[in-house]
Design a protein around this motif. Structure first.
Motif, PDB file in Angstrom:
ATOM      1  N   GLN B   3       0.798  -1.214   0.000  1.00  0.00           N
ATOM      2  CA  GLN B   3       0.000   0.000   0.000  1.00  0.00           C
ATOM      3  C   GLN B   3       0.838   1.274   0.000  1.00  0.00           C
ATOM      4  OE1 GLN B   3      -2.949  -0.037   3.032  1.00  0.00           O
ATOM      5  NE2 GLN B   3      -4.479  -0.299   1.452  1.00  0.00           N
TER       6      GLN B   3
ATOM      7  N   PHE C  17     -20.013  -7.820  -5.717  1.00  0.00           N
ATOM      8  CA  PHE C  17     -20.255  -6.507  -6.320  1.00  0.00           C
ATOM      9  C   PHE C  17     -20.296  -6.728  -7.814  1.00  0.00           C
ATOM     10  CE2 PHE C  17     -17.881  -5.412  -2.454  1.00  0.00           C
ATOM     11  CZ  PHE C  17     -18.783  -4.550  -1.863  1.00  0.00           C
ATOM     12  N   VAL C  20     -17.896  -9.190  -9.347  1.00  0.00           N
ATOM     13  CA  VAL C  20     -16.780  -9.502  -8.446  1.00  0.00           C
ATOM     14  C   VAL C  20     -17.295 -10.191  -7.194  1.00  0.00           C
ATOM     15  CG1 VAL C  20     -14.877  -8.513  -7.115  1.00  0.00           C
ATOM     16  CG2 VAL C  20     -15.599  -7.435  -9.260  1.00  0.00           C
ATOM     17  N   ALA C  22     -16.552 -10.570  -3.816  1.00  0.00           N
ATOM     18  CA  ALA C  22     -15.653  -9.965  -2.831  1.00  0.00           C
ATOM     19  C   ALA C  22     -15.474 -10.886  -1.625  1.00  0.00           C
ATOM     20  CB  ALA C  22     -16.188  -8.613  -2.390  1.00  0.00           C
ATOM     21  N   ASP C  41      -4.013 -10.137   1.064  1.00  0.00           N
ATOM     22  CA  ASP C  41      -3.424  -9.215   0.100  1.00  0.00           C
ATOM     23  C   ASP C  41      -4.442  -8.139  -0.285  1.00  0.00           C
ATOM     24  OD1 ASP C  41      -1.483  -8.194  -1.435  1.00  0.00           O
ATOM     25  OD2 ASP C  41      -1.180  -9.989  -2.689  1.00  0.00           O
ATOM     26  N   ASN C  42      -4.008  -7.172  -1.062  1.00  0.00           N
ATOM     27  CA  ASN C  42      -4.940  -6.139  -1.530  1.00  0.00           C
ATOM     28  C   ASN C  42      -6.081  -6.790  -2.284  1.00  0.00           C
ATOM     29  OD1 ASN C  42      -2.060  -4.294  -2.129  1.00  0.00           O
ATOM     30  ND2 ASN C  42      -3.609  -3.703  -0.661  1.00  0.00           N
ATOM     31  N   GLY C  43      -7.278  -6.339  -1.952  1.00  0.00           N
ATOM     32  CA  GLY C  43      -8.449  -6.860  -2.647  1.00  0.00           C
ATOM     33  C   GLY C  43      -8.900  -8.218  -2.153  1.00  0.00           C
ATOM     34  N   ALA C  44      -8.356  -8.692  -1.047  1.00  0.00           N
ATOM     35  CA  ALA C  44      -8.733 -10.011  -0.540  1.00  0.00           C
ATOM     36  C   ALA C  44     -10.136 -10.010   0.053  1.00  0.00           C
ATOM     37  CB  ALA C  44      -7.721 -10.471   0.507  1.00  0.00           C
ATOM     38  N   GLY C  45     -10.630  -8.842   0.427  1.00  0.00           N
ATOM     39  CA  GLY C  45     -11.991  -8.766   0.970  1.00  0.00           C
ATOM     40  C   GLY C  45     -12.042  -8.349   2.429  1.00  0.00           C
ATOM     41  N   LYS C  46     -10.943  -7.906   2.973  1.00  0.00           N
ATOM     42  CA  LYS C  46     -10.903  -7.535   4.394  1.00  0.00           C
ATOM     43  C   LYS C  46     -11.872  -6.383   4.701  1.00  0.00           C
ATOM     44  CE  LYS C  46      -6.487  -6.510   4.096  1.00  0.00           C
ATOM     45  NZ  LYS C  46      -6.222  -6.717   2.662  1.00  0.00           N
ATOM     46  N   SER C  47     -11.710  -5.319   3.930  1.00  0.00           N
ATOM     47  CA  SER C  47     -12.566  -4.150   4.189  1.00  0.00           C
ATOM     48  C   SER C  47     -14.034  -4.492   3.987  1.00  0.00           C
ATOM     49  CB  SER C  47     -12.171  -2.985   3.270  1.00  0.00           C
ATOM     50  OG  SER C  47     -10.862  -2.568   3.558  1.00  0.00           O
ATOM     51  N   THR C  48     -14.306  -5.295   2.981  1.00  0.00           N
ATOM     52  CA  THR C  48     -15.689  -5.677   2.724  1.00  0.00           C
ATOM     53  C   THR C  48     -16.268  -6.428   3.924  1.00  0.00           C
ATOM     54  OG1 THR C  48     -15.151  -5.844   0.386  1.00  0.00           O
ATOM     55  CG2 THR C  48     -17.197  -6.857   1.102  1.00  0.00           C
ATOM     56  N   TYR C  57     -22.517  -2.443   4.550  1.00  0.00           N
ATOM     57  CA  TYR C  57     -23.089  -3.304   3.493  1.00  0.00           C
ATOM     58  C   TYR C  57     -23.969  -4.380   4.117  1.00  0.00           C
ATOM     59  CZ  TYR C  57     -19.199  -1.612   0.535  1.00  0.00           C
ATOM     60  OH  TYR C  57     -18.309  -0.862  -0.152  1.00  0.00           O
ATOM     61  N   GLN C  89     -10.080   2.742   7.631  1.00  0.00           N
ATOM     62  CA  GLN C  89      -8.786   2.958   7.003  1.00  0.00           C
ATOM     63  C   GLN C  89      -8.504   4.450   6.846  1.00  0.00           C
ATOM     64  OE1 GLN C  89      -8.971   0.471   3.611  1.00  0.00           O
ATOM     65  NE2 GLN C  89      -6.786   0.293   3.358  1.00  0.00           N
ATOM     66  N   HIS C 209      -1.595  -4.876   7.060  1.00  0.00           N
ATOM     67  CA  HIS C 209      -0.697  -5.477   6.084  1.00  0.00           C
ATOM     68  C   HIS C 209       0.645  -5.765   6.720  1.00  0.00           C
ATOM     69  CE1 HIS C 209      -3.397  -3.954   2.940  1.00  0.00           C
ATOM     70  NE2 HIS C 209      -2.836  -4.881   2.189  1.00  0.00           N
TER      71      HIS C 209
END
Ligand SMILES: Nc1ncnc2c1ncn2[C@@H]1O[C@H](COP(=O)(O)OP(=O)(O)OP(=O)(O)O)[C@@H](O)[C@H]1O
Ligand SMILES: [Mg+2]
Lengths: 327, 346, 250
Positions: B3, C17, C20, C22, C41-48, C57, C89, C209
C-alpha cells in the motif's frame, strides 16, 4: 535682460492665473448635475454622456456620471441612492423600470432635487399632469420611438419598391420603447397597400433566436422582402438569418440603433439601413433642461429628439458618421 | 505492504508560522471593512466636507443595499460550508418576487391585509420548491451541485418570466408599501427583517446540531455518513434553507419596489457568493460563518456605494470589486498555509 | 468447546459486487477480550468483511450473530448503537472540527438555551473529550483540543478516532489499517492502546498489512485470499512465513 522679462512675464501670467482662479471661486456656486444611465457599458449611454458633457462644459456645470453595469433596478437603485447622498442640484436618469424606480426617485424629489428622465421614463411617461404616483419628474427627453418606427417603415418601403411581405423582429412585449417602434412601423406601413406586415416575432433579445425565426418565416413566405429589427440583437439576428439563406440584399434588413458594429454590417451589406437615435442630443438637452430648471426657467414636459437614417450610400459622410454611437 | 503510505506531517512541531500572520489571515475581513470605512470617511471629509459613515442616509442606503445579497448569502453560507453551491438563488428570488406580486395583485381589491399575508406565505412556500428540487438532485440523484443548481437557475428564471408575463408586475397596496419602505425605531423594515434572519441563521449554524452536522458534512462527507448523520436529508434541507432565504429576499424586493420582477436577483448571485467567500468560507467546504458573510456583504455594498459617492469613474468600480474577490480567494488559499490547514487533495 | 455463545459469530458470509465475488463463505467467532487480526493481500476482501459487520453493506449470504442474537443493521448508526464501533482505514474524522466535536460526531449532546432553544453542549463535549483521552493516556495539549483536528499529528488523530470508539463503550472495536499512516513510535502507541482495550474486555478486529504489527497485537489470525478464508491460526503457532504463504497461496 531678456531673461528678466521672461521671468516678469511668467510672474504676471501666474498672477493672472491665480486671480482668475479666485474669481471663479468667488463666483456663485457651481451647479452639479448627475446623469444616471440605464447601464454604463453601453455605447448608447456613453454617447449620451458625451453630449451631456458638452452641455455641462458650455454651461459651466459639473456633471456626475454614475450607473450600474446591468440594466436592472437592483443594480441601479443603490447607485441612485449614493448619488442622492451626494445631494446634486439635479438628477438626469434613464430609469431601468417604469414601476420600480418610482419610490427611489420619490426620495430625491422629496429632498428637493429636480428629476428629469432621459431615454426611458417612470409611470406613464406623462409628467406634471397631476396623474399617477410617478408624476413628479419635470421632463422626459427621448427619441420619439413611434416616429422612429415610422421612419424605419418608410425606408424599408422605399427599399422594397412599395410591395411585398415584411415583419417586425422584436424583443418581447411590454417594453415601452420597442413596443412604440413596432407601433409606428405598422402605422406607417398602413399607407402602403401593397405591403403585407406579417406576425411579429419575439426573440427575447437573443440574436440566435431572431436568426432562426427569420428562417422559419422565410420557409413559410418565400416571397419575404424585408424585416425591421426593433433593437440591436433583433436586427443582427435577422441579418444573420438572411445571410445564412444567401439572400443578403434581397431581403432588406432595417436596424434600429447605430453602434459601431451596425456601421460595419451596413458596409459589408449584412444590414441595409439603420435608424440612428441621437443619444448625444438627449444628453445635451437633458443637461440644458436641468440647467433651465435650476435658473428658474420653465421647461417642456416632453422633448422628442431626432433620428438619422443610415445606409451604404451615406455611411461614409462625416455628417452622418457623427451619429454613430461611440464608446 | 504494497500500500501507498501517506505521511501526515505533525504540524504542531512547525512553530514557523508567525502568530500575527495567522491572526491577520483570520481577521482580515474586519480589518478590511475598517480600512474601507476610514478611506471613504477621509475622502468624503477632505473632498466634500461631509461625513460618509456618520450620515444617516448613507447608513440606511448601505444597509438596504447590502440586505438582498446578504439574504442570498446566508443560505449560500450553509450550502458552501457543506461543500456545495447554489447558483439558482438569484432567480429563485425573482420567482418569489413575481409570485408575491401576482398573488397580491389579485387579492388586494378584496382585502389589502389578507393580500399581504397570503402573498408572503405563498411566495415563501413557492420559493422552497426549487430548493427541494435542488436538494433532491444533489443529495438523492447525485447530480453535482454546480450542474443541478445551474439547471434550476434556468428553470426558476423561465418560470419567473412566465409568471410575470415578461414584464414587471406592479402592486398597489399600502400595507406592502409600508413593509418595504416603513421604519421601525428609525430602521427600515427590510433591514430589521434581514437582521432577524441573520440572527436566526447564526444561531442555527453556530449553536445547533444541525449547524454542527453542516460543518461535518463539508469537512468529511464520508465521516459524517459513517457517524450516522443523515447526509441526504441534511443536504436536502440545506438547499431548502438557501431557497427560503432567497424567497425572503424576493418578498422584501416586492415590498420595497411595490412590484415584482423575474430578474430581480439576477445581478446578486455573484455578490452573494463573493460575500460568503470574503467572509472566510472556503469553496471547498468545511469552513465559513454567518458573521463572516455579513462582513463580506457589507464590504461589497460599501465599496460599490462608496465609489459612487466619491464619484469614481464607473468602470473602476468593476475593477475594485473584482480585486476584492480575487484577494479574498487568495487569502483563503494562504489561510490554509498560514494556519496549518491542509486540504485533502482530490 | 465454549459453553456460552461468542460475542460475535459470522457464518457463511458472502458478498458480490456485480461480477466480483468480494467474499465467499467466510465464518469465524470472536470473544470479548480477544484480538483477531485479518490478513490478506490487496483486494482479498478484508474491508468488505468489516463493512458488513459494521452495517455499511448487507451480506448477500450468511448470518451474523452478535451477543447471541441475529443482527442485520440497516446503517452504521444501528451498529454503533449496538456497541460495534469502527475505525476506518481513512479515519473518518471531520478534519475541520475539534476533538470534542469528532468524538461526538452525529451524537452531539444538546442543552437548551434559556430552557427553550436547542443547542449543542460544547462544554460537555470538550470535557468528555478530555476525559476519554486521559483514560487512554493519550496526551494532546489542552490548547489543541479546541483546534480543528487537522492540526493534530497522525498518531493523535488515530487516538481521537480510537477515543471516540471507547467513549461510546464499544464492545467490539474494528480497526482497518490503523497504523498505515503512522510513524514507528506512534505505531507502538496504537498497539499499546489495543492491548489496554483487550484488558478491558473489548473484542477487537484488527486489519493490517504489517506482519510485525499483526504478531504484536493479535491473539488469532484469520487469513483471506480472493474473498475466501484460507486459514485461521493462533498467534502462538503462527509464523510470518506461514501467514505470507497463506496470503499469496501456493
Ligand atoms: N463498493 C464496491 N464496489 C465494487 N467492488 C468493490 C467494492 N468494494 C470492494 N470491491 C471489490 O471487492 C474486492 C475486495 O475489496 P476489499 O476492499 O474488501 O479488499 P481489501 O482486502 O480491503 O483490500 P485492501 O488491502 O487493498 O484494502 C476487490 O476486488 C474490490 O475491488
Ligand atoms: Mg481495505
Amino acid at each position: 535682460m531678456k531673461r528678466l522679462s521672461v521671468v516678469i512675464a511668467g510672474a504676471v501670467a501666474l498672477a493672472t492665473l491665480v486671480g482668475s482662479a479666485s474669481t471663479t471661486v468667488a463666483q456663485e456656486k457651481k451647479f452639479t448635475i448627475a446623469l444616471i444611465p440605464g447601464l454604463t457599458t453601453d455605447a448608447f449611454y456613453i454617447t449620451m454622456r458625451k453630449g451631456a458633457q458638452l452641455a455641462a462644459d458650455a454651461l459651466g456645470v459639473e456633471l456626475l456620471f454614475q450607473g450600474g453595469p446591468e440594466f436592472n433596478p437592483t443594480v441601479q437603485v443603490p447607485v441612485l441612492q449614493a448619488v442622492i447622498a451626494r445631494a446634486p442640484d439635479a438628477i438626469l436618469i434613464a430609469p431601468t423600470d417604469k414601476q420600480q424606480l418610482i419610490a427611489p426617485l420619490q426620495v430625491a424629489h422629496e429632498k428637493g432635487i429636480p428629476v428629469i428622465t432621459v431615454d426611458t421614463f417612470i409611470d406613464d411617461g406623462r409628467y406634471q399632469d397631476g396623474e399617477g404616483p410617478g408624476d413628479f419628474p419635470l421632463s422626459y427627453i427621448a427619441s420619439d420611438n413611434v416616429l422612429g418606427g415610422r421612419m424605419a417603415a418608410r425606408a424599408l418601403a422605399k427599399a422594397i419598391g412599395g410591395k411585398g411581405k415584411v415583419y417586425v423582429s422584436n424583443v418581447k412585449p411590454g417594453i415601452s420603447t420597442t413596443d412604440q417602434r413596432e407601433e409606428g412601423f405598422k402605422l406607417e406601413m398602413a399607407n402602403y397597400p401593397e405591403i403585407e406586415v406579417l406576425e411579429t416575432q419575439f426573440n427575447d433579445d437573443d440574436a440566435n433566436k431572431a436568426a432562426a425565426q427569420l428562417q422559419a418565416v422565410y420557409a413559410r413566405n418565400p416571397d419575404l422582402k424585408g424585416v425591421f429589427g426593433a433593437n440591436l440583437f433583433s436586427a443582427i439576428g435577422a441579418a444573420d438569418g438572411v445571410k445564412a439563406l444567401g439572400k443578403s440584399g434581397e431581403i432588406k434588413v432595417v436596424a434600429f440603433d447605430a453602434p459601431q458594429r451596425i456601421v460595419d454590417d451596413i458596409k459589408s451589406g449584412l444590414i441595409d439601413m439603420a435608424i440612428a437615435q441621437h443619444p448625444a442630443e438627449i444628453g445635451y438637452y437633458g443637461v440644458v433642461t436641468a440647467y433651465a430648471v435650476l435658473v428658474g426657467q420653465s421647461v417642456p414636459v416632453q422633448i422628442g429628439t431626432g433620428f438619422t437614417v443610415m445606409d451604404a450610400s451615406n455611411i461614409d459622410d462625416p455628417e452622418i458618421r457623427k451619429f454613430v454611437y461611440s464608446d | 505492504m504494497a500500500q501507498i503510505r501517506t505521511t501526515l506531517a505533525p504540524h504542531e512541531q512547525e512553530a514557523a508560522r508567525h502568530p500575527f500572520l495567522v491572526f491577520l489571515a483570520v481577521a482580515w475581513p474586519w480589518f478590511f471593512l475598517f480600512l474601507l470605512l476610514v478611506f471613504f470617511e477621509s475622502w468624503a471629509r477632505l473632498a466634500y466636507g461631509v461625513s460618509f459613515v456618520f450620515n444617516g442616509f448613507n447608513a440606511q442606503s448601505i444597509a438596504l443595499f447590502a440586505a438582498a445579497p446578504l439574504l442570498l448569502g446566508l443560505g449560500q453560507t450553509f450550502v458552501i460550508i457543506a461543500g456545495g453551491i447554489d447558483l439558482s438563488v438569484g432567480f429563485v428570488m425573482g420567482l418569489a418576487a413575481v409570485v408575491m406580486a401576482r398573488v397580491m395583485q389579485s387579492l388586494t381589491p378584496i382585502d389589502p391585509g389578507l393580500a399581504l399575508a397570503a402573498g408572503i406565505l405563498v411566495a415563501f412556500l413557492v420559493s422552497l420548491v426549487p430548493g427541494w428540487i435542488n436538494g433532491t438532485l444533489v443529495s438523492r440523484l447525485r447530480v453535482p451541485a454546480f450542474i443541478g443548481t445551474l439547471g434550476m437557475y434556468g428553470v426558476a428564471r423561465g418560470t419567473g418570466f412566465l409568471a410575470a408575463g415578461g414584464t414587471t408586475v406592479p402592486v398597489n397596496n399600502p400595507w406592502l408599501f409600508e413593509m418595504g419602505n416603513g421604519k421601525l425605531l428609525g430602521v427600515p423594515i427590510p433591514v430589521v427583517i434581514t437582521v432577524a434572519v441573520v440572527i436566526a441563521m447564526h444561531y442555527l449554524l453556530s449553536q445547533t446540531r444541525f449547524g454542527q452536522h453542516t460543518y461535518a458534512i463539508g469537512g468529511n462527507r464520508a465521516a459524517a455518513l459513517r457517524s450516522g448523520i443523515n447526509v441526504r436529508r441534511h443536504t436536502l434541507l440545506l438547499y431548502m434553507i438557501s431557497a427560503g432565504c432567497a424567497g425572503i429576499a424576493g418578498i422584501l424586493y416586492t415590498a420595497r419596489f411595490s412590484a415584482g420582477a423575474a430578474q430581480a436577483g439576477e445581478p446578486l448571485l455573484l455578490d452573494s457568493i463573493a460575500a460568503v467567500v470574503i467572509g472566510g468560507a472556503s469553496l471547498f467546504g468545511g469552513s465559513g460563518t454567518i458573521i463572516g458573510t455579513v462582513i463580506g456583504a457589507l464590504i461589497i455594498a460599501i465599496i460599490q456605494y462608496g465609489l459612487v459617492f466619491i464619484d469614481v469613474e464607473p468602470f473602476w468600480q468593476f475593477v475594485a470589486v473584482g480585486i476584492v474577490i480575487i484577494v479574498s480567494v487568495l487569502i483563503d488559499q494562504s489561510r490554509e498555509r498560514l494556519t496549518g490547514e491542509v486540504k485533502d487533495e482530490g | 468447546m465454549k459453553a456460552e455463545a461468542p460475542l460475535l459469530r459470522c457464518r457463511g458470509i458472502g458478498k458480490r459486487f456485480g461480477g466480483v465475488r468480494a467474499l465467499e463463505d467466510v465464518s469465524f467467532d470472536l470473544d470479548g477480550g480477544e484480538v483477531l487480526a485479518l490478513a490478506g493481500d490487496n483486494g482479498a476482501g478484508k474491508s468488505t468483511l468489516i463493512k458488513i459487520i459494521s452495517g455499511v453493506y448487507h451480506p448477500d449470504e450468511g448470518e451474523i450473530l452478535f451477543d447471541g442474537e441475529r443482527i442485520a443493521f440497516d446503517n452504521p448508526r444501528a451498529a454503533r448503537d449496538a456497541g460495534i464501533e469502527t475505525i476506518y482505514q481513512d479515519l473518518a474524522l471531520a478534519d475541520n472540527l475539534d476533538v470534542g466535536a469528532n468524538v461526538f460526531l452525529g451524537r452531539e449532546p444538546a442543552t437548551r438555551l434559556l430552557g427553550l432553544l436547542p443547542r449543542v453542549d460544547r462544554r460537555r463535549m470538550r470535557e468528555a473529550a478530555h476525559e476519554v483521552l486521559e483514560t487512554l493516556e493519550i496526551d494532546i495539549p489542552p490548547s489543541k483540543l479546541t483546534e480543528p483536528v487537522r492540526n493534530l499529528s497522525g498518531g493523535q488523530r488515530q487516538a481521537v478516532a480510537i477515543g471516540r470508539a471507547i467513549f461510546w463503550k464499544a464492545r467490539l472495536l474494528i480497526m482497518d489499517e490503523p497504523t498505515a499512516a503512522l510513524g514507528v513510535p506512534e505505531q507502538r502507541k496504537v498497539r499499546e492502546l489495543v492491548h489496554r482495550l483487550r484488558g478491558q474486555g473489548v473484542a477487537v478486529i484488527y486489519i493490517s498489512h504489517n506482519l510485525q504489527d499483526i504478531m504484536a497485537v493479535a491473539d488469532r489470525i484469520l487469513v483471506l485470499r480472493r474473498g475466501r478464508k484460507v486459514g485461521e491460526l493462533a498467534r502462538a503457532e503462527a509464523t510470518g512465513d506461514e501467514i505470507v504463504r497463506l496470503m499469496v497461496g501456493g
